[in-house]
Design a protein around this motif. Structure first.
Motif, short mmCIF file in Angstrom:
data_model
loop_
_atom_site.label_atom_id
_atom_site.label_comp_id
_atom_site.label_asym_id
_atom_site.label_seq_id
_atom_site.Cartn_x
_atom_site.Cartn_y
_atom_site.Cartn_z
N PRO A 42 0.82 -1.23 0.00
CA PRO A 42 0.00 0.00 0.00
C PRO A 42 0.85 1.27 0.00
O PRO A 42 0.50 2.26 -0.66
CB PRO A 42 -0.81 -0.13 1.30
N VAL A 43 1.97 1.29 0.72
CA VAL A 43 2.85 2.47 0.77
C VAL A 43 3.49 2.72 -0.59
O VAL A 43 3.51 3.84 -1.09
CB VAL A 43 3.94 2.29 1.85
N ILE A 44 4.02 1.66 -1.20
CA ILE A 44 4.66 1.79 -2.51
C ILE A 44 3.65 2.26 -3.55
O ILE A 44 3.93 3.16 -4.35
CB ILE A 44 5.29 0.45 -2.94
N SER A 45 2.46 1.67 -3.53
CA SER A 45 1.42 2.05 -4.49
C SER A 45 1.01 3.50 -4.31
O SER A 45 0.77 4.21 -5.29
CB SER A 45 0.21 1.12 -4.32
N HIS A 50 -0.17 4.26 -9.92
CA HIS A 50 -0.56 3.05 -10.66
C HIS A 50 -1.01 1.94 -9.71
O HIS A 50 -0.44 0.85 -9.70
CB HIS A 50 0.60 2.55 -11.53
N PRO A 51 -2.05 2.17 -8.90
CA PRO A 51 -2.46 1.16 -7.91
C PRO A 51 -2.90 -0.16 -8.53
O PRO A 51 -2.83 -1.20 -7.86
CB PRO A 51 -3.62 1.85 -7.18
N THR A 52 -3.35 -0.15 -9.78
CA THR A 52 -3.78 -1.41 -10.40
C THR A 52 -2.60 -2.32 -10.73
O THR A 52 -2.80 -3.49 -11.06
CB THR A 52 -4.55 -1.13 -11.70
N LEU A 53 -1.39 -1.80 -10.63
CA LEU A 53 -0.21 -2.61 -10.93
C LEU A 53 0.35 -3.33 -9.71
O LEU A 53 1.38 -3.99 -9.80
CB LEU A 53 0.90 -1.73 -11.55
N LEU A 98 18.98 -1.15 -8.42
CA LEU A 98 18.05 -0.53 -9.35
C LEU A 98 16.66 -0.36 -8.72
O LEU A 98 16.00 0.67 -8.93
CB LEU A 98 17.94 -1.37 -10.62
N ALA A 99 16.23 -1.34 -7.95
CA ALA A 99 14.93 -1.24 -7.28
C ALA A 99 14.93 -0.10 -6.27
O ALA A 99 13.93 0.62 -6.13
CB ALA A 99 14.57 -2.56 -6.60
N ALA A 100 16.04 0.08 -5.60
CA ALA A 100 16.12 1.13 -4.57
C ALA A 100 16.02 2.53 -5.14
O ALA A 100 15.58 3.44 -4.45
CB ALA A 100 17.42 0.98 -3.78
N VAL A 101 16.44 2.71 -6.38
CA VAL A 101 16.43 4.05 -6.98
C VAL A 101 15.28 4.24 -7.96
O VAL A 101 15.22 5.25 -8.66
CB VAL A 101 17.77 4.35 -7.69
N SER A 102 14.35 3.28 -8.04
CA SER A 102 13.24 3.37 -8.98
C SER A 102 12.35 4.57 -8.65
O SER A 102 11.97 4.79 -7.51
CB SER A 102 12.41 2.09 -8.95
N ALA A 103 11.99 5.32 -9.70
CA ALA A 103 11.18 6.52 -9.51
C ALA A 103 9.72 6.30 -9.90
O ALA A 103 8.86 7.13 -9.57
CB ALA A 103 11.76 7.68 -10.33
N THR A 104 9.42 5.23 -10.62
CA THR A 104 8.06 4.96 -11.06
C THR A 104 7.73 3.49 -10.80
O THR A 104 8.61 2.66 -10.61
CB THR A 104 7.89 5.25 -12.56
N MET A 105 6.45 3.19 -10.80
CA MET A 105 6.02 1.81 -10.59
C MET A 105 6.52 0.87 -11.71
O MET A 105 7.02 -0.22 -11.41
CB MET A 105 4.49 1.74 -10.48
N ILE A 109 8.92 -2.39 -11.13
CA ILE A 109 8.52 -3.73 -11.58
C ILE A 109 9.62 -4.36 -12.42
O ILE A 109 9.93 -5.55 -12.29
CB ILE A 109 7.19 -3.64 -12.36
N LEU A 110 10.25 -3.57 -13.30
CA LEU A 110 11.35 -4.10 -14.11
C LEU A 110 12.54 -4.50 -13.24
O LEU A 110 13.17 -5.54 -13.47
CB LEU A 110 11.79 -3.06 -15.15
N ALA A 111 12.85 -3.68 -12.24
CA ALA A 111 13.94 -4.02 -11.33
C ALA A 111 13.62 -5.28 -10.53
O ALA A 111 14.49 -6.13 -10.32
CB ALA A 111 14.22 -2.85 -10.38
N ARG A 112 12.37 -5.41 -10.12
CA ARG A 112 11.96 -6.62 -9.40
C ARG A 112 12.07 -7.86 -10.29
O ARG A 112 12.40 -8.94 -9.82
CB ARG A 112 10.53 -6.46 -8.90
N ALA A 113 11.78 -7.69 -11.58
CA ALA A 113 11.90 -8.81 -12.50
C ALA A 113 13.36 -9.27 -12.60
O ALA A 113 13.65 -10.47 -12.59
CB ALA A 113 11.36 -8.42 -13.88
#
Length: 454
Positions: A42-45, A50-53, A98-105, A109-113
């Motif tokens: 919920p915090v990240i969203s 982009h809550p649907t993501l 990369l996940a730590a510096v992500s600015a958008t959802m 998601i790409l960094a998590r992949a």
């Protein structure tokens, strides 16, 4: 070249202990990132939009974990388990940054992949390394210990995620991976190396790619069932093309199949496919859906605390199963695990409806216990039946099925929840989980009764 994958490594016990510690740290990293994000979704969203993501913050990690498992196992058998484990750790650490510096959802998601790619290799190769360091008599206890690592990570993950998100921010969750990953790398350089096998394991890159395409299209179809006809057509075509290519390559080079054919040719192992898929779907869908359910209908209890109880159950279940498996056999331990998973799902549906925190706690504890029993028994059965030179590939097959089940469970039930919405959506999802686990009991009857090695 003579390999060491085919038998326990002849190394001093102290160095073997270093190897065990390296495996524990590496596996903890990969495992904790599959749960640490769940309580802060919920915090990240809210921050990135982009809550649907939101399902993809989890699924983008679990999907590649499932997809790369057969490839990682084959590479470990071909190129060396220790060398590939170090490579996967480096990929995981880079993706964490990369996940730590992500600015958008979408960027997250790409960094998590990419994180999932590294984690998938770490998980498979950690189990393979430990199986190579110890003989069949000790594998039950050692693999039970590794299942306990998963449980410990599920305890620490949600609590640490909540604590870091409220103090240092959710990005610190990913920065924490860097020092732990470097420690695991250092330990791997000290531990006895498990090199490549005797040369019989072959790597068929087109077949591996075809499997990845087919499974990826399948999972996308489950999460986007109401997409446009054009997109559904493309995904369906990709699924069919991937399967046809895979079948053609396997028919031409059966010894290089990404998922060992011998695994599916053993009658006693066929139930493992269903049981691993169902149990992992039950656990991961539960720990993902519950925090979201509580965010809509607060019950006066922390989501992190409830997920921690599931993890405690996993630790206890894995420890009990690892200690008692040789005495009680595969069938009893697995049936007990599926019963507990079923009870956990059905009880959670009632607990959410009644808004009873103690019932929720009991449900999550049962879910964790069931996963500990089922995960340990099925993995040890597969490893004890594996040819020594294909130990990595057979271990990878179980991990592939486990992570595929997790991704499918999250995607399908997230789709159900988003489609139904409203207050009844979450109880219905947990009822589906409970009934599915009850159906899995049928397949436990096909498992061997006694603890056997090949």
């Amino acid at each position: 070249m003579k390999g060491t994958t085919l038998a326990p490594v002849a190394a001093p016990s102290k160095k073997n202990n270093v190897g065990v510690l390296a495996v524990i740290v590496a596996l903890f990293l990969a495992a904790v990132d599959s749960t640490i994000v769940s309580t802060v979704l919920p915090v990240i969203s809210h921050q990135l939009g982009h809550p649907t993501l939101w399902p993809w913050v989890m699924s983008a990690f679990l999907l590649p974990v499932a997809l790369v498992a057969p490839l990682a196992g084959a590479c470990g058998d071909r190129l060396g388990i220790s060398a590939m484990l170090k490579t996967c750790l480096l990929i995981f650490l880079g993706a964490s940054a990369l996940a730590a510096v992500s600015a958008t959802m979408p960027a997250l998601i790409l960094a998590r992949a990419l994180q999932g790619v590294g984690a998938g290799g770490i998980i498979v190769l950690s189990y393979s390394l430990l199986a190579a360091l110890f003989d069949t008599e000790r594998r039950g206890k050692m693999q039970g210990m590794l299942s306990g690592v998963w449980g410990l990570s599920a305890i620490v993950g949600p609590l640490l995620g909540s604590a870091l998100a409220t103090t240092l921010g959710w990005r610190s969750i990913f920065w924490l991976n860097i020092p732990l990953g470097l420690l695991a790398l250092l330990l791997l350089f000290i531990a006895p190396a498990v090199s490549k096998g005797a040369g019989r394991a072959r790597l068929d890159v087109p077949a591996q790619g075809a499997l990845i395409v087919a499974v990826c299209c399948l999972l996308l179809l489950t999460v986007w069932p109401e997409s446009s006809d054009a997109l559904i057509g493309m995904l369906t075509a990709g699924l069919i093309l991937g399967l046809l290519t895979l079948m053609a390559r396997v028919r031409r080079r059966p010894e290089s199949s990404p998922i060992p054919l011998a695994f599916f040719q053993r009658r006693t192992l066929l139930p493992i496919i269903v049981l691993v898929l169902l149990s992992s779907a039950g656990l991961y869908a539960s720990v993902t859906l519950l925090p979201l359910a509580l965010s809509q209908r607060p019950a006066g209890v922390s989501a992190g605390l409830l997920v921690m109880l599931a993890a405690l159950g996993w630790v206890a279940g894995a420890s009990i199963c690892g200690a008692k498996l040789s005495a009680l056999g595969y069938r009893r331990m697995t049936a007990g695990g599926m019963l507990q998973l079923a009870a956990g799902g059905l009880l959670m549906a009632w607990a959410i409806t009644q808004q009873q925190p103690w019932l929720m706690a009991a449900a999550m504890l049962l879910t964790g216990l069931g996963m500990g029993f089922t995960a340990t028994a099925t993995l040890v059965l597969a490893q004890n039946a594996a040819p020594p030179e294909r130990l990595g590939a057979w271990t990878a097959t179980v991990q592939f099925l486990r992570n595929l089940g997790a991704a499918l469970g999250i995607n399908i039930l997230a789709t159900v929840q988003l489609h139904l919405s409203g207050l009844r959506a979450f109880p219905i999802c947990f009822i589906i989980l409970g009934v599915s686990m009850l159906a899995g009991l049928i397949f436990t009857l096909l498992l061997p009764r006694a603890y056997t090695v090949k």
